[in-house]
Design a protein around this motif. Sequence first.
Motif, PDB file in Angstrom:
ATOM      1  N   CYS A  35      68.766 -50.017-112.766  1.00  0.00           N
ATOM      2  CA  CYS A  35      67.748 -48.972-112.778  1.00  0.00           C
ATOM      3  C   CYS A  35      66.822 -49.192-113.962  1.00  0.00           C
ATOM      4  N   ARG A  36      65.544 -48.998-113.735  1.00  0.00           N
ATOM      5  CA  ARG A  36      64.537 -49.136-114.789  1.00  0.00           C
ATOM      6  C   ARG A  36      64.053 -47.748-115.183  1.00  0.00           C
TER       7      ARG A  36
ATOM      8  N   ILE B 284      60.001 -48.919-121.648  1.00  0.00           N
ATOM      9  CA  ILE B 284      60.800 -49.297-120.484  1.00  0.00           C
ATOM     10  C   ILE B 284      62.179 -49.755-120.933  1.00  0.00           C
ATOM     11  N   ILE B 285      63.225 -49.276-120.251  1.00  0.00           N
ATOM     12  CA  ILE B 285      64.605 -49.704-120.505  1.00  0.00           C
ATOM     13  C   ILE B 285      65.260 -50.045-119.173  1.00  0.00           C
ATOM     14  N   ASP B 286      65.903 -51.200-119.085  1.00  0.00           N
ATOM     15  CA  ASP B 286      66.669 -51.585-117.903  1.00  0.00           C
ATOM     16  C   ASP B 286      68.145 -51.268-118.131  1.00  0.00           C
ATOM     17  N   ILE B 287      68.734 -50.524-117.202  1.00  0.00           N
ATOM     18  CA  ILE B 287      70.135 -50.097-117.306  1.00  0.00           C
ATOM     19  C   ILE B 287      70.897 -50.674-116.119  1.00  0.00           C
TER      20      ILE B 287
ATOM     21  N   LEU C  35      71.411 -50.129-126.540  1.00  0.00           N
ATOM     22  CA  LEU C  35      72.023 -49.225-125.571  1.00  0.00           C
ATOM     23  C   LEU C  35      73.465 -49.666-125.402  1.00  0.00           C
ATOM     24  N   VAL C  36      74.404 -48.794-125.770  1.00  0.00           N
ATOM     25  CA  VAL C  36      75.819 -49.159-125.836  1.00  0.00           C
ATOM     26  C   VAL C  36      76.595 -48.388-124.781  1.00  0.00           C
TER      27      VAL C  36
ATOM     28  N   GLU D  36      70.600 -41.050-123.471  1.00  0.00           N
ATOM     29  CA  GLU D  36      71.989 -40.946-123.022  1.00  0.00           C
ATOM     30  C   GLU D  36      72.008 -40.998-121.503  1.00  0.00           C
ATOM     31  N   VAL D  37      72.915 -41.815-120.959  1.00  0.00           N
ATOM     32  CA  VAL D  37      73.032 -41.985-119.511  1.00  0.00           C
ATOM     33  C   VAL D  37      74.454 -41.653-119.097  1.00  0.00           C
TER      34      VAL D  37
END
Length: 743
Positions: free
Chosen positions: A116-117, A171-174, A616-617, A132-133
């Motif tokens: 997911c972006r 933008i962050i890719d998860i 992102l940990v 936070e995810v």
Amino acid sequence: MANQFSSSVDFGLRLSRRIYYGQGSAPVPAMSRSPEEYLPTAPMCYAVISDPDTVDNPDIRSYQPYVHGKCDPPALIPLQLLGVTMEVDCSLDTAFVTVNARWRVHCVLGSSTCDCRLAIPMGEQGSLLGVEVDNFGRSYHTELISRNDENDKEKVAKAKDGYFLKSQIYIIDIPQFSGGSIFSIKIKWSQEILFNEGQFSLNIPFSFPSYVNPIGIKSPKKERILLKVNSGAAREVSCNTSSHPLKVLMRQAGKLSLSYEAEVQAWSSIDFSLSYIVSLTDIVGGVLLQSPFLRDFDEREIFCLYLYPGKSQDRKVFRKNVVFIVDISGSMKGSPLESTKNALIASLSHLNAQDTFNIIAFNGEFYSFSGLMEPATVEKLLSATKWVEATFIANGGTNILNPLTQAMKLFQNSTASDSIPLIFLVTDGTVENERQICNFVKSCPTNGQPVRTPRLCLYCNHYFLQMLAQLGRGHYDAAYDLDSISFRMQRLFRTASSVIVSDITLGGLGLDSVELFPPYIPDLSLESPLMISGRCNGTFPESVKVTGTLADMTKFEVDLEVQREKDIQLTNILAKRHMDLVTSQAWLLESAELVEKVSKMSIQHKLPSEYTCMVLVENSDGKKAPEPMLIKRAYSKLSRQRLERDSQKLFLGGMSLGFGDLKATANNVSPAIKEAKPSEGLLEKATSTCCGRFADNCCGMCLLQTCRFANDQCTIVCTQLCAALACFELINCCIELCDCDCL
């Protein structure tokens, strides 16, 4: 890059037409034809689709025809938004925004997974504070680590899991979300509250496109906004305008709480905007004092002194002696120079007849409009406009010191005591003698006063320009998008040209030690409140005397009451400006001790800096998602498996401003954001280009990257070959040794 992103979203929306939602469901919303409208205007999540055959309803299979080929670059399908809550805390001149949203992966088969972006558009001077995810079994949070950490130094240098799409869109890719899953994301950022004509204004990206509204889901959609305002001043705060209907929850002197909550058919399609007024008729202020929190590495007390200019429009402002110094080197060619010319001409039109001005254009040489300061008469302004049109031709190198020296000489002949010397420096370059320039400005008084130096930059050494602004008791701004140059220049000019109190000093502190931010106190302008903060040891007095000079040359004096502040966390508000100022000092003095101080401040306050990196940990207590069973899918995720061996850290880049690029300046590289060339077709690449790609790549990972564009039979053969190589640990060897972009 923005064009490629829009192209991927456009294709993703077309690809989502494959999804069947059942009989009687609403049709897919109409798509816009404008690429700009595909850029995120609110926090958004997208499914990253490399294999179009995985696109389907996770609940109801549509059994669409098989799609041959892969998507390169990946298609982006906007996910369905199930709920959103936003909390905004406005304290002094800073807003802290927290957005909680629930999303559903509605476009991927239940047996498949996708990355997911996350796109985070932020407001004015936005700074990302944390993400936070929660994926119900797999969760992530952001942390900051030092760039000097030996274990992660190489990975930090190659950080590419996060980047700025545009100046305020991050933008962050998860990795790895299952089809049909529902997950929540909490985003925190801070942004500046603008001040103009006596009122504060705030604008937060909160406009969701129609295609994130759930299709086939009839559950009510709740939208909620909670807003708190604390001006610091014990004066009434009144809401002037707002984009959403707000209900007053609490009103006290200097404080206001508002809320909005509604069940909606469609999510908000407009940004959240608010303007409010603090009831002031004259200059007022105060001093807020606070003890350090328990784990603060700096044990000194923190204070913030503020002065609000009030709403009096008849207050006299200082006359202006203005010199515009504009970079016309080769790198300014095109839009940067045209935008600068338009902003300069607009600024000239706001000068009064009693003001004086001059213009200096520079590249390797410098060219002056006049040999002395000219009165801002209609004739002179018209002549200056014609000179600008004829002289502003981009070519040559960059030399800042010579035109700056010439500007200082122009002020030496000025004898008016009721005028403010101003230098506007507009440049996009970095030069080798920047520290020499800072020392020169520091040693150059004009009529006993330092020259005020508001500045604007594009892509240069930001901390050099910040230090120049500090030394000149001026202001600094940066335009990261070419479209914002004119707006920022004119706003900077309005702030600098509406000074009502000059030569401000603080008296009666009687402290053992004090560190001021900024160390040189700026002037008070009608267009900007004045904030002075610091750290101190000793007993703080009950009041602080502030003195200065008004535009009519009379003395300004006010006693500001000191109060212990409990409702505002001063460290959060002041941390970013403290870090920027200390970073400028660390650069100027080349001090390793100050570098370490900035790093500690950054990690403690969770603010990105030049000397830290956000990662992102994956939470240690989260359950790992099961690995895919198919060899083909397993090897398409080898780069993600490498991250798992590193405790699932994703290194987010692009958050630092940087110290400029001498090589780019010497080569006259344009500061414009280079757009990636759009793909000619997202499904066109197949076996016809396979041989060419294979010839350019030789490692196992590159082989996989190449063969994912080929047909199924070739893919099966190659994955079986890689499975055999993996038995001999050759894949791991490729991962460690390959320097190409396949990782």
